[in-house]
Design a protein around this motif. Structure first.
Motif, PDB file in Angstrom:
ATOM      1  N   GLN A 185      -3.396  25.812 -26.988  1.00 52.28           N
ATOM      2  CA  GLN A 185      -3.667  24.404 -26.714  1.00 52.28           C
ATOM      3  C   GLN A 185      -5.130  24.053 -26.971  1.00 52.28           C
ATOM      4  N   THR A 186      -6.032  24.976 -26.719  1.00 52.86           N
ATOM      5  CA  THR A 186      -7.446  24.713 -27.019  1.00 52.86           C
ATOM      6  C   THR A 186      -7.668  24.627 -28.526  1.00 52.86           C
ATOM      7  N   LEU A 187      -7.059  25.529 -29.276  1.00 56.13           N
ATOM      8  CA  LEU A 187      -7.154  25.448 -30.738  1.00 56.13           C
ATOM      9  C   LEU A 187      -6.568  24.134 -31.244  1.00 56.13           C
ATOM     10  N   ASN A 188      -5.443  23.721 -30.657  1.00 52.76           N
ATOM     11  CA  ASN A 188      -4.831  22.455 -31.063  1.00 52.76           C
ATOM     12  C   ASN A 188      -5.733  21.270 -30.732  1.00 52.76           C
ATOM     13  N   SER A 189      -6.432  21.342 -29.592  1.00 49.52           N
ATOM     14  CA  SER A 189      -7.361  20.267 -29.232  1.00 49.52           C
ATOM     15  C   SER A 189      -8.514  20.183 -30.229  1.00 49.52           C
ATOM     16  N   ILE A 190      -9.036  21.322 -30.632  1.00 51.18           N
ATOM     17  CA  ILE A 190     -10.109  21.337 -31.635  1.00 51.18           C
ATOM     18  C   ILE A 190      -9.611  20.727 -32.941  1.00 51.18           C
ATOM     19  N   ARG A 191      -8.388  21.095 -33.317  1.00 48.56           N
ATOM     20  CA  ARG A 191      -7.827  20.577 -34.573  1.00 48.56           C
ATOM     21  C   ARG A 191      -7.519  19.087 -34.463  1.00 48.56           C
ATOM     22  N   ALA A 192      -7.094  18.644 -33.278  1.00 38.58           N
ATOM     23  CA  ALA A 192      -6.865  17.214 -33.072  1.00 38.58           C
ATOM     24  C   ALA A 192      -8.174  16.443 -33.204  1.00 38.58           C
ATOM     25  N   LEU A 193      -9.255  17.032 -32.720  1.00 34.35           N
ATOM     26  CA  LEU A 193     -10.570  16.412 -32.879  1.00 34.35           C
ATOM     27  C   LEU A 193     -10.964  16.380 -34.354  1.00 34.35           C
ATOM     28  N   ASP A 194     -10.635  17.439 -35.092  1.00 31.47           N
ATOM     29  CA  ASP A 194     -10.872  17.435 -36.543  1.00 31.47           C
ATOM     30  C   ASP A 194     -10.143  16.276 -37.212  1.00 31.47           C
ATOM     31  N   PHE A 195      -8.873  16.107 -36.831  1.00 25.54           N
ATOM     32  CA  PHE A 195      -8.078  15.023 -37.422  1.00 25.54           C
ATOM     33  C   PHE A 195      -8.678  13.668 -37.092  1.00 25.54           C
ATOM     34  N   LEU A 196      -9.001  13.459 -35.825  1.00 28.98           N
ATOM     35  CA  LEU A 196      -9.478  12.152 -35.394  1.00 28.98           C
ATOM     36  C   LEU A 196     -10.830  11.819 -36.009  1.00 28.98           C
ATOM     37  N   THR A 197     -11.767  12.757 -35.967  1.00 25.79           N
ATOM     38  CA  THR A 197     -13.093  12.479 -36.521  1.00 25.79           C
ATOM     39  C   THR A 197     -13.086  12.436 -38.041  1.00 25.79           C
ATOM     40  N   GLY A 198     -12.036  12.969 -38.649  1.00 27.03           N
ATOM     41  CA  GLY A 198     -11.917  12.926 -40.101  1.00 27.03           C
ATOM     42  C   GLY A 198     -11.385  11.614 -40.635  1.00 27.03           C
ATOM     43  N   LEU A 199     -10.894  10.737 -39.773  1.00 30.58           N
ATOM     44  CA  LEU A 199     -10.425   9.426 -40.221  1.00 30.58           C
ATOM     45  C   LEU A 199     -11.612   8.597 -40.681  1.00 30.58           C
ATOM     46  N   PRO A 200     -11.529   7.962 -41.822  1.00 28.40           N
ATOM     47  CA  PRO A 200     -12.703   7.281 -42.385  1.00 28.40           C
ATOM     48  C   PRO A 200     -13.242   6.160 -41.508  1.00 28.40           C
ATOM     49  N   GLU A 201     -12.389   5.573 -40.661  1.00 24.37           N
ATOM     50  CA  GLU A 201     -12.830   4.457 -39.835  1.00 24.37           C
ATOM     51  C   GLU A 201     -13.475   4.891 -38.515  1.00 24.37           C
ATOM     52  N   VAL A 202     -13.441   6.182 -38.199  1.00 23.89           N
ATOM     53  CA  VAL A 202     -13.935   6.658 -36.907  1.00 23.89           C
ATOM     54  C   VAL A 202     -15.427   6.966 -36.950  1.00 23.89           C
ATOM     55  N   ASP A 203     -16.131   6.496 -35.924  1.00 26.95           N
ATOM     56  CA  ASP A 203     -17.547   6.789 -35.745  1.00 26.95           C
ATOM     57  C   ASP A 203     -17.677   8.122 -35.001  1.00 26.95           C
ATOM     58  N   PRO A 204     -18.135   9.187 -35.651  1.00 23.72           N
ATOM     59  CA  PRO A 204     -18.186  10.494 -34.988  1.00 23.72           C
ATOM     60  C   PRO A 204     -19.187  10.567 -33.840  1.00 23.72           C
ATOM     61  N   GLU A 205     -20.046   9.575 -33.694  1.00 26.09           N
ATOM     62  CA  GLU A 205     -21.010   9.547 -32.602  1.00 26.09           C
ATOM     63  C   GLU A 205     -20.471   8.822 -31.376  1.00 26.09           C
ATOM     64  N   ARG A 206     -19.244   8.314 -31.470  1.00 21.68           N
ATOM     65  CA  ARG A 206     -18.633   7.614 -30.325  1.00 21.68           C
ATOM     66  C   ARG A 206     -17.206   8.130 -30.140  1.00 21.68           C
ATOM     67  N   VAL A 207     -17.103   9.378 -29.686  1.00 17.01           N
ATOM     68  CA  VAL A 207     -15.802  10.025 -29.509  1.00 17.01           C
ATOM     69  C   VAL A 207     -15.682  10.508 -28.070  1.00 17.01           C
ATOM     70  N   ALA A 208     -14.584  10.154 -27.430  1.00 24.16           N
ATOM     71  CA  ALA A 208     -14.328  10.553 -26.046  1.00 24.16           C
ATOM     72  C   ALA A 208     -13.041  11.351 -25.960  1.00 24.16           C
ATOM     73  N   VAL A 209     -12.904  12.094 -24.856  1.00 26.44           N
ATOM     74  CA  VAL A 209     -11.660  12.786 -24.526  1.00 26.44           C
ATOM     75  C   VAL A 209     -11.303  12.434 -23.097  1.00 26.44           C
ATOM     76  N   SER A 210     -10.029  12.113 -22.877  1.00 24.83           N
ATOM     77  CA  SER A 210      -9.581  11.794 -21.529  1.00 24.83           C
ATOM     78  C   SER A 210      -8.137  12.220 -21.324  1.00 24.83           C
ATOM     79  N   GLY A 211      -7.904  13.016 -20.276  1.00 28.04           N
ATOM     80  CA  GLY A 211      -6.556  13.419 -19.906  1.00 28.04           C
ATOM     81  C   GLY A 211      -6.472  13.651 -18.419  1.00 28.04           C
ATOM     82  N   GLU A 212      -5.245  13.670 -17.905  1.00 25.81           N
ATOM     83  CA  GLU A 212      -5.018  13.832 -16.471  1.00 25.81           C
ATOM     84  C   GLU A 212      -4.358  15.174 -16.180  1.00 25.81           C
ATOM     85  N   SER A 213      -4.662  15.733 -15.007  1.00 19.99           N
ATOM     86  CA  SER A 213      -4.038  16.973 -14.543  1.00 19.99           C
ATOM     87  C   SER A 213      -4.238  18.069 -15.594  1.00 19.99           C
TER      88      SER A 213
END
Length: 389
Positions: A185-213
């Motif tokens: 799950q940690t590897l998947n989270s890193i890869r999910a961050l790769d996917f999200l920050t790799g989107l051309p419209e995303v500002d890599p200096e304004r990225v948050a993570v939020s989850g519960e439990s």
């Protein structure tokens, strides 16, 4: 829908408490309610003796961070597959879009989720990664509280990606309680961050993570390991005495190492001095946060002259969920630090989620008859464990 989720949340919390016991077969693990509440507070006080300024904390922080990597058996350079994203079923909603997404993490293992985007994106846009927690008898990506937060944050102006825990939603290549679930799950989270920050419209200096439990555990672990996370919002999880009731959180030795012992409070504090809000309640293991966990974290932020970047919203009359009050606290914090527009979701001075349209699970499903899981997918616990070797 709200009442049915409350019942599910209670069942989930009870199930965590059932397994929340030290593991006599794995003495190097700290699992579940490892300490009593007083002993947890005392242990945290003892930890505080190890650092008195920024330099001594950063020495301790480096030790904890390396202990997480070693405990999870994370390679320095994981053998990730190319992402090769699969995206389909784009739906245009009121103020945002949502589509179904999968991409490869390790070769043959797919991360599955939904991508929410604001309409009318102009320039670089903030982003929020959303791991979810455990929900009994339901796929947590599809329940009300998960859809609500993704929709509202997208309407506020964030690109949002919510992704499945192992064994939930479309992630059925292995069981949830895979022996090395915490690693995968940690590897998947890193890869999910790769996917999200790799989107051309995303500002890599304004990225948050939020989850519960359990998603809160994923939140502070990813924040600890990856500096690309600029804002951290762990919800109902940071505790001095409770270490996570599932193998996916505390089933690998990240807290007890040959060199040191730590806890989830110190791990969460590895976010410093990046903005973080700890959201807690009176109905679970975060009930002492204002008096135990938060002062400890605030002291660490003080080493950076950054006490104004860490907050605690405590809801003493609430229980274990990511309900409306907790979401409101998260939205306000994210709006402040990601420069999102709260006015887009306000009505009569309050955040209003009533216009949000929840989709059926079938609408959000990634793998269907029309879009089957790729033929190279590795299936079964034994085969997935082999990938992790």
């Amino acid at each position: 829908m709200r009442s049915s989720f409350a019942a599910l949340s209670l069942l989930s919390l009870l199930s965590l408490r059932v397994v929340a016991q030290p593991n006599p077969d794995r003495p190097e693990l700290r699992q579940g309610a490892y300490f009593s509440e007083p002993d947890g507070a005392k242990s945290l006080q003892n930890c505080a003796l190890a650092y008195h300024d920024r330099a001594s904390w950063e020495k301790r922080a480096a030790q904890i961070r390396q202990g997480i990597r070693d405990g999870l058996k994370l390679p320095e350079k994981p053998a990730f597959a190319p992402l090769n994203p699969i995206r389909h079923s784009l739906r245009k909603m009121a103020g945002y879009t949502v589509e179904n997404v999968a991409f490869e993490s390790l070769p043959g293992f797919y991360v599955t989720g939904n991508l929410y985007k604001p309409v009318g994106i102009n320039g670089k846009t903030p982003a929020v990664l959303c791991p979810h927690g455990h929900v009994a008898n339901a796929d947590a990506r599809f329940v009300e509280q998960t859809q609500q937060r993704c929709i509202t944050m997208a309407k506020m102006g964030a690109v949002v990606f919510v992704y499945d825990m192992l064994g939930y939603g479309d992630s059925k290549q292995c069981s949830h309680k895979l022996p090395e679930a915490a690693k995968l799950q940690t590897l998947n989270s890193i890869r999910a961050l790769d996917f999200l920050t790799g989107l051309p419209e995303v500002d890599p200096e304004r990225v948050a993570v939020s989850g519960e439990s359990g998603g809160g555990t994923q939140t502070f672990l990813l924040t600890a390991l990856d500096s690309r996370v600029k804002v951290s919002v762990p919800v109902v999880m940071v505790s001095a005495h409770f270490f996570g009731g599932c193998v996916c959180e505390s089933g690998m030795p990240i807290h007890k190492r040959p060199t040191h012992e730590t806890n989830n409070v110190e791990i969460a504090a590895l976010a410093a001095p990046r903005p973080m809000i700890m959201i807690s309640d009176g109905g679970d293991w975060t009930k002492n946060t204002p008096n135990v966990e938060f002062p400890h974290v605030q002291r660490i932020y003080g080493f950076y002259n950054a006490k104004n970047r860490v907050e605690n919203v405590h809801l003493p009359n609430e229980k274990h969920d990511f309900g409306p009050s907790k979401r409101t606290a998260a939205y306000r914090f994210l709006a402040l630090h990601l420069k999102l527009d709260l006015n887009k979701v306000m009505k009569d001075g309050h955040i209003d989620e009533s216009p949000n349209v929840l989709l059926k699970p079938a609408d959000l499903q990634v793998f269907t008859d029309a879009n089957p899981r790729p033929a190279n997918a590795v299936v079964g616990d034994e085969a997935v464990m082999a990938l992790l070797k």
